[in-house]
Design a protein around this motif. Sequence first.
Motif, PDB file in Angstrom:
ATOM      1  N   ARG A 284       0.838  -1.203   0.000  1.00  0.00           N
ATOM      2  CA  ARG A 284       0.000   0.000   0.000  1.00  0.00           C
ATOM      3  C   ARG A 284       0.872   1.252   0.000  1.00  0.00           C
ATOM      4  NH1 ARG A 284      -5.018   1.554   4.064  1.00  0.00           N
ATOM      5  NH2 ARG A 284      -5.225   3.726   3.381  1.00  0.00           N
ATOM      6  N   ALA A 285       1.935   1.275   0.790  1.00  0.00           N
ATOM      7  CA  ALA A 285       2.822   2.442   0.822  1.00  0.00           C
ATOM      8  C   ALA A 285       3.486   2.656  -0.535  1.00  0.00           C
ATOM      9  CB  ALA A 285       3.870   2.272   1.917  1.00  0.00           C
ATOM     10  N   GLN A 286       3.823   1.575  -1.210  1.00  0.00           N
ATOM     11  CA  GLN A 286       4.434   1.710  -2.535  1.00  0.00           C
ATOM     12  C   GLN A 286       3.458   2.361  -3.511  1.00  0.00           C
ATOM     13  OE1 GLN A 286       5.824  -2.139  -3.745  1.00  0.00           O
ATOM     14  NE2 GLN A 286       7.286  -2.317  -2.066  1.00  0.00           N
ATOM     15  N   LEU A 287       2.206   1.897  -3.475  1.00  0.00           N
ATOM     16  CA  LEU A 287       1.221   2.473  -4.387  1.00  0.00           C
ATOM     17  C   LEU A 287       0.958   3.936  -4.042  1.00  0.00           C
ATOM     18  CD1 LEU A 287      -0.705   1.925  -6.738  1.00  0.00           C
ATOM     19  CD2 LEU A 287      -2.468   1.400  -5.069  1.00  0.00           C
ATOM     20  N   GLU A 288       0.863   4.257  -2.776  1.00  0.00           N
ATOM     21  CA  GLU A 288       0.635   5.643  -2.368  1.00  0.00           C
ATOM     22  C   GLU A 288       1.813   6.526  -2.771  1.00  0.00           C
ATOM     23  OE1 GLU A 288      -0.152   5.361   1.784  1.00  0.00           O
ATOM     24  OE2 GLU A 288      -2.286   4.937   1.515  1.00  0.00           O
ATOM     25  N   HIS A 289       3.025   5.990  -2.677  1.00  0.00           N
ATOM     26  CA  HIS A 289       4.202   6.743  -3.118  1.00  0.00           C
ATOM     27  C   HIS A 289       4.111   7.046  -4.609  1.00  0.00           C
ATOM     28  CE1 HIS A 289       8.894   7.071  -3.121  1.00  0.00           C
ATOM     29  NE2 HIS A 289       8.298   8.220  -3.362  1.00  0.00           N
ATOM     30  N   ALA A 290       3.682   6.056  -5.385  1.00  0.00           N
ATOM     31  CA  ALA A 290       3.526   6.263  -6.821  1.00  0.00           C
ATOM     32  C   ALA A 290       2.435   7.291  -7.107  1.00  0.00           C
ATOM     33  CB  ALA A 290       3.200   4.939  -7.505  1.00  0.00           C
ATOM     34  N   LEU A 291       1.344   7.242  -6.361  1.00  0.00           N
ATOM     35  CA  LEU A 291       0.261   8.219  -6.545  1.00  0.00           C
ATOM     36  C   LEU A 291       0.745   9.634  -6.251  1.00  0.00           C
ATOM     37  CD1 LEU A 291      -2.675   6.258  -4.866  1.00  0.00           C
ATOM     38  CD2 LEU A 291      -2.486   6.831  -7.289  1.00  0.00           C
ATOM     39  N   LEU A 292       1.534   9.783  -5.209  1.00  0.00           N
ATOM     40  CA  LEU A 292       2.043  11.103  -4.845  1.00  0.00           C
ATOM     41  C   LEU A 292       2.941  11.654  -5.952  1.00  0.00           C
ATOM     42  CD1 LEU A 292       3.372  12.064  -1.316  1.00  0.00           C
ATOM     43  CD2 LEU A 292       4.312  13.033  -3.382  1.00  0.00           C
ATOM     44  N   LEU A 293       3.819  10.815  -6.462  1.00  0.00           N
ATOM     45  CA  LEU A 293       4.723  11.271  -7.520  1.00  0.00           C
ATOM     46  C   LEU A 293       3.963  11.616  -8.793  1.00  0.00           C
ATOM     47  CD1 LEU A 293       7.606   8.683  -7.015  1.00  0.00           C
ATOM     48  CD2 LEU A 293       7.695  11.122  -6.501  1.00  0.00           C
ATOM     49  N   ALA A 294       2.974  10.786  -9.130  1.00  0.00           N
ATOM     50  CA  ALA A 294       2.226  11.015 -10.367  1.00  0.00           C
ATOM     51  C   ALA A 294       1.418  12.295 -10.303  1.00  0.00           C
ATOM     52  CB  ALA A 294       1.303   9.830 -10.641  1.00  0.00           C
ATOM     53  N   GLN A 295       1.028  12.725  -9.117  1.00  0.00           N
ATOM     54  CA  GLN A 295       0.224  13.924  -8.977  1.00  0.00           C
ATOM     55  C   GLN A 295       1.002  15.185  -9.334  1.00  0.00           C
ATOM     56  OE1 GLN A 295      -2.130  14.007  -5.426  1.00  0.00           O
ATOM     57  NE2 GLN A 295      -2.578  16.172  -5.561  1.00  0.00           N
ATOM     58  N   ARG A 296       2.322  15.106  -9.327  1.00  0.00           N
ATOM     59  CA  ARG A 296       3.127  16.276  -9.685  1.00  0.00           C
ATOM     60  C   ARG A 296       3.121  16.560 -11.176  1.00  0.00           C
ATOM     61  NH1 ARG A 296       8.612  15.189  -6.073  1.00  0.00           N
ATOM     62  NH2 ARG A 296       7.666  15.449  -4.009  1.00  0.00           N
ATOM     63  N   HIS A 297       2.815  15.546 -12.007  1.00  0.00           N
ATOM     64  CA  HIS A 297       2.713  15.703 -13.461  1.00  0.00           C
ATOM     65  C   HIS A 297       4.020  16.210 -14.067  1.00  0.00           C
ATOM     66  CE1 HIS A 297      -1.560  14.826 -13.370  1.00  0.00           C
ATOM     67  NE2 HIS A 297      -1.716  15.725 -12.414  1.00  0.00           N
ATOM     68  N   GLN A 298       5.124  15.728 -13.564  1.00  0.00           N
ATOM     69  CA  GLN A 298       6.429  16.028 -14.135  1.00  0.00           C
ATOM     70  C   GLN A 298       7.004  14.739 -14.740  1.00  0.00           C
ATOM     71  OE1 GLN A 298       7.725  19.056 -14.452  1.00  0.00           O
ATOM     72  NE2 GLN A 298       5.964  19.939 -13.399  1.00  0.00           N
ATOM     73  N   PRO A 299       7.661  14.834 -15.907  1.00  0.00           N
ATOM     74  CA  PRO A 299       8.158  13.609 -16.547  1.00  0.00           C
ATOM     75  C   PRO A 299       9.039  12.757 -15.632  1.00  0.00           C
ATOM     76  CG  PRO A 299       8.279  15.439 -18.073  1.00  0.00           C
ATOM     77  CD  PRO A 299       7.870  16.018 -16.747  1.00  0.00           C
ATOM     78  N   ALA A 300       9.952  13.379 -14.909  1.00  0.00           N
ATOM     79  CA  ALA A 300      10.845  12.600 -14.047  1.00  0.00           C
ATOM     80  C   ALA A 300      10.061  11.910 -12.938  1.00  0.00           C
ATOM     81  CB  ALA A 300      11.914  13.507 -13.449  1.00  0.00           C
TER      82      ALA A 300
END
Length: 200
Positions: free
Chosen positions: A72-88
Amino acid sequence: MPAFPSRSGLLACLFLLSACAAKPVPAPVAPPPPREPDVVQQVADYQGWLAQQTPESLAAEIERLEKTATPRAQLEHALLLAQRHQPADLEEALAILANLQASTDPAATTWRQVATALAPAWRADLQEQKRLREQLDKQSQQLRDTQRRADQLNEKVEQLGQKLDALKSIELNLPKPAGAPPAPNLPSPAAVPQSRSPAS
């Protein structure tokens, strides 16, 4: 002497025994399977929570998630990063989803399904961002090239003007040929009398 049951009593006992033997024994009822958490709702709630956080809170959340090794923490980490909408950030989020999809941890089953559902949309978003970035870079390069050509043209025009000024200066300083009549001394326009109209 012991008393033996009568024939009718014996038949009644046999009938009861046969009825008991023919009656099926109810099978034990299996307990209901444990209800899986509503992962979709949890993901939606977490995304809503992320949208309300400050940059400082998000930085603290990333630090917390990096120290938590649960699916769950891994998925939440991915969600947080994706919300920034930056390619990196999207590339890092997709890498996290790939690790989650490859996980053999039984606890990751439900979260692995969510990762599989999210990955195509994020990958398409990343490709679109890269396409727009390349288009923007190309337009910026074209603008720089146009500006450079304009600067070069202005420099050439300035150099040409300097050459013309130099030629005029040389022409004015050339010696007059011998025997050339002097330039007529024309009166200034202010000295020329104005003709009067006939009506005056």
